[in-house]
Design a protein around this motif. Structure first.
Motif, PDB file in Angstrom:
ATOM      1  N   GLU A 193       0.829  -1.188   0.000  1.00 51.25           N
ATOM      2  CA  GLU A 193       0.000   0.000   0.000  1.00 51.25           C
ATOM      3  C   GLU A 193       0.874   1.252   0.000  1.00 51.25           C
ATOM      4  OE1 GLU A 193      -3.226   0.313  -0.285  1.00 51.25           O
ATOM      5  OE2 GLU A 193      -3.552  -1.852  -0.384  1.00 51.25           O
ATOM      6  N   GLU A 228       0.598   8.597   5.982  1.00 50.95           N
ATOM      7  CA  GLU A 228      -0.814   8.662   5.600  1.00 50.95           C
ATOM      8  C   GLU A 228      -0.988   7.865   4.319  1.00 50.95           C
ATOM      9  OE1 GLU A 228      -4.285  11.911   4.400  1.00 50.95           O
ATOM     10  OE2 GLU A 228      -2.330  12.588   5.153  1.00 50.95           O
ATOM     11  N   ASP A 250      -5.053   4.756   0.365  1.00 53.33           N
ATOM     12  CA  ASP A 250      -6.317   4.058   0.594  1.00 53.33           C
ATOM     13  C   ASP A 250      -6.665   4.212   2.068  1.00 53.33           C
ATOM     14  OD1 ASP A 250      -8.481   2.419   0.827  1.00 53.33           O
ATOM     15  OD2 ASP A 250      -7.560   0.702  -0.193  1.00 53.33           O
ATOM     16  N   GLU A 251      -7.691   5.022   2.346  1.00 49.40           N
ATOM     17  CA  GLU A 251      -8.036   5.315   3.724  1.00 49.40           C
ATOM     18  C   GLU A 251      -8.620   4.127   4.467  1.00 49.40           C
ATOM     19  OE1 GLU A 251     -10.642   8.615   3.517  1.00 49.40           O
ATOM     20  OE2 GLU A 251      -9.125  10.009   2.762  1.00 49.40           O
ATOM     21  N   THR A 252      -8.993   3.095   3.755  1.00 51.91           N
ATOM     22  CA  THR A 252      -9.602   1.940   4.415  1.00 51.91           C
ATOM     23  C   THR A 252      -8.554   0.932   4.886  1.00 51.91           C
ATOM     24  OG1 THR A 252      -9.841   0.725   2.314  1.00 51.91           O
ATOM     25  CG2 THR A 252     -11.656   2.181   2.984  1.00 51.91           C
ATOM     26  N   VAL A 253      -7.338   1.092   4.419  1.00 56.26           N
ATOM     27  CA  VAL A 253      -6.279   0.143   4.772  1.00 56.26           C
ATOM     28  C   VAL A 253      -5.705   0.512   6.137  1.00 56.26           C
ATOM     29  CG1 VAL A 253      -4.023  -0.773   4.147  1.00 56.26           C
ATOM     30  CG2 VAL A 253      -5.739  -0.317   2.377  1.00 56.26           C
ATOM     31  N   VAL A 254      -5.565  -0.504   6.979  1.00 59.04           N
ATOM     32  CA  VAL A 254      -4.979  -0.307   8.305  1.00 59.04           C
ATOM     33  C   VAL A 254      -3.645  -1.048   8.357  1.00 59.04           C
ATOM     34  CG1 VAL A 254      -5.257  -0.598  10.784  1.00 59.04           C
ATOM     35  CG2 VAL A 254      -7.264  -0.129   9.339  1.00 59.04           C
ATOM     36  N   SER A 269      -6.466   6.742  14.136  1.00 55.95           N
ATOM     37  CA  SER A 269      -7.444   7.214  13.169  1.00 55.95           C
ATOM     38  C   SER A 269      -7.633   8.720  13.316  1.00 55.95           C
ATOM     39  CB  SER A 269      -8.807   6.528  13.381  1.00 55.95           C
ATOM     40  OG  SER A 269      -8.668   5.135  13.212  1.00 55.95           O
ATOM     41  N   SER A 282     -11.138  11.291   8.503  1.00 50.79           N
ATOM     42  CA  SER A 282     -11.657   9.932   8.270  1.00 50.79           C
ATOM     43  C   SER A 282     -10.606   9.049   7.586  1.00 50.79           C
ATOM     44  CB  SER A 282     -12.938   9.979   7.413  1.00 50.79           C
ATOM     45  OG  SER A 282     -13.925  10.733   8.066  1.00 50.79           O
ATOM     46  N   SER A 283      -9.381   9.064   8.139  1.00 48.29           N
ATOM     47  CA  SER A 283      -8.319   8.265   7.540  1.00 48.29           C
ATOM     48  C   SER A 283      -7.496   7.598   8.636  1.00 48.29           C
ATOM     49  CB  SER A 283      -7.404   9.133   6.665  1.00 48.29           C
ATOM     50  OG  SER A 283      -6.768  10.128   7.468  1.00 48.29           O
ATOM     51  N   GLN A 284      -6.757   6.553   8.214  1.00 49.53           N
ATOM     52  CA  GLN A 284      -5.857   5.842   9.116  1.00 49.53           C
ATOM     53  C   GLN A 284      -4.427   6.374   8.938  1.00 49.53           C
ATOM     54  OE1 GLN A 284      -6.784   3.503  11.275  1.00 49.53           O
ATOM     55  NE2 GLN A 284      -8.935   3.434  10.647  1.00 49.53           N
TER      56      GLN A 284
END
Length: 316
Positions: A212, A231, A234-238, A271, A276-278
């Motif tokens: 990522e 940062e 892809d904001e959904t990736v943790v 978070s 709204s991001s990881q």
């Protein structure tokens, strides 16, 4: 009376003239025959007496007892004076040896004191060779000679290689631990490097495990407390803790950062509710408070006034 001699009167001789040896005609200063004969007889007599078994020993003993102490005293006074020059020469030789030993001892003490530093530098140089091989890139070795802010940037260092060594702006700088930064500007013999921990530094990063992509920004802190923020695109990736982050690379694959250089590892994830991001906190591999030997990535075949570590690990 007639005949020869008649008429000549003979000189009268007194009684004391009878029995006197006729006068010898000899040169002035030359000894008489009688004196020579007397001396010869005396020498012969001395030779006979000396060969007869010690007839002269008492006389010699008397002379020796009288003269011996005086000779010993004189010898005792003269010997120190005679040996004075030899003593000076010996002392000069000893002083020379002592000075040489002191110099050698000082060199040994210096070698002992600098041995850890020399080993550390050797390890860093060997690390650069390995990094060049792993990345497939040529490196110009350099040393950090200054640390401090530069213009609007807070976290920069100065290295002892410049344009004469093939260095130009926007080249990747690393060491045996990982990414250090990029070249800002150069002179003929030095270059200013922007460290990745500077708040105005942005580096494209990739999480090695998931591939990522994201962006790394510095916090402006050096030393153990220095951290980077990652940062992800892809904001959904943790990202996971202890994941390794490497450089993403640039469009041309060379500047300002080449791909695949280790940056650090994930130590925590948080978070951002506002965005709204990881985000992940990255602990960099490089100790920016102890920078010394670094390598600047240069195109293969770059002309340099110093040895270049080629991509295969050889020196040119």
């Amino acid at each position: 009376m007639s005949g020869p001699g008649r008429g000549r009167r003979l000189p009268l001789m007194s009684a004391r003239d009878y029995g006197r040896a006729p006068r010898e005609d000899r040169e002035p200063g030359r000894p008489s025959r009688a004196l020579v004969v007397a001396l010869l007889l005396a020498c012969a007599s001395l030779m006979v007496l000396d060969g007869s078994g010690g007839a002269l020993d008492p006389a010699r003993r008397v002379v020796g007892e009288a003269v011996g102490p005086a000779q010993a005293a004189a010898d005792g006074m003269i010997r120190p004076v005679v040996g004075l020059s030899e003593r000076f020469e010996t002392q000069d030789h000893l002083r020379g040896e002592l000075a040489a030993l002191e110099a050698e001892n000082a060199d040994l003490r210096a070698a002992v004191r600098t041995a850890p530093y020399d080993r550390a530098r050797l390890a860093e140089l060997e690390g650069l060779t390995s990094a060049a091989t792993d990345l497939g890139q040529a490196l110009v070795p350099a040393r950090v000679i200054g640390v401090g802010p530069s213009q609007s940037f807070r976290s920069t260092v100065t290295i002892d290689a410049g344009s004469q060594s093939g260095i130009r702006p926007d080249l990747t700088v690393l060491n045996n631990d990982g990414l250090v930064g990029r070249v800002l500007r150069v002179t003929a013999t030095t270059a200013t490097v922007l460290l990745i921990v500077d708040p105005d530094s942005t580096v494209g990063g990739r999480v090695a495990a998931s591939m990522e992509l994201g962006f790394l920004k510095g916090r402006g802190v050096l030393g153990d407390a220095g951290r980077l923020d990652l940062e992800l695109v892809d904001e959904t990736v943790v990202p996971r803790k202890h994941d390794t982050v490497v450089t993403w690379g640039s469009t041309d694959g060379a500047s300002p950062y080449v791909a695949g250089v280790p940056v650090g590892e994930v130590v925590s994830v948080y978070s951002s509710l506002r965005e709204s991001s990881q985000r992940a906190v990255i602990d960099p591999y490089v100790d920016f408070a102890a920078l010394d030997v670094v390598g600047v990535v240069v195109p293969s075949g770059t002309r340099s006034d110093r040895a270049v570590v080629e991509a295969d690990g050889s020196l040119r």
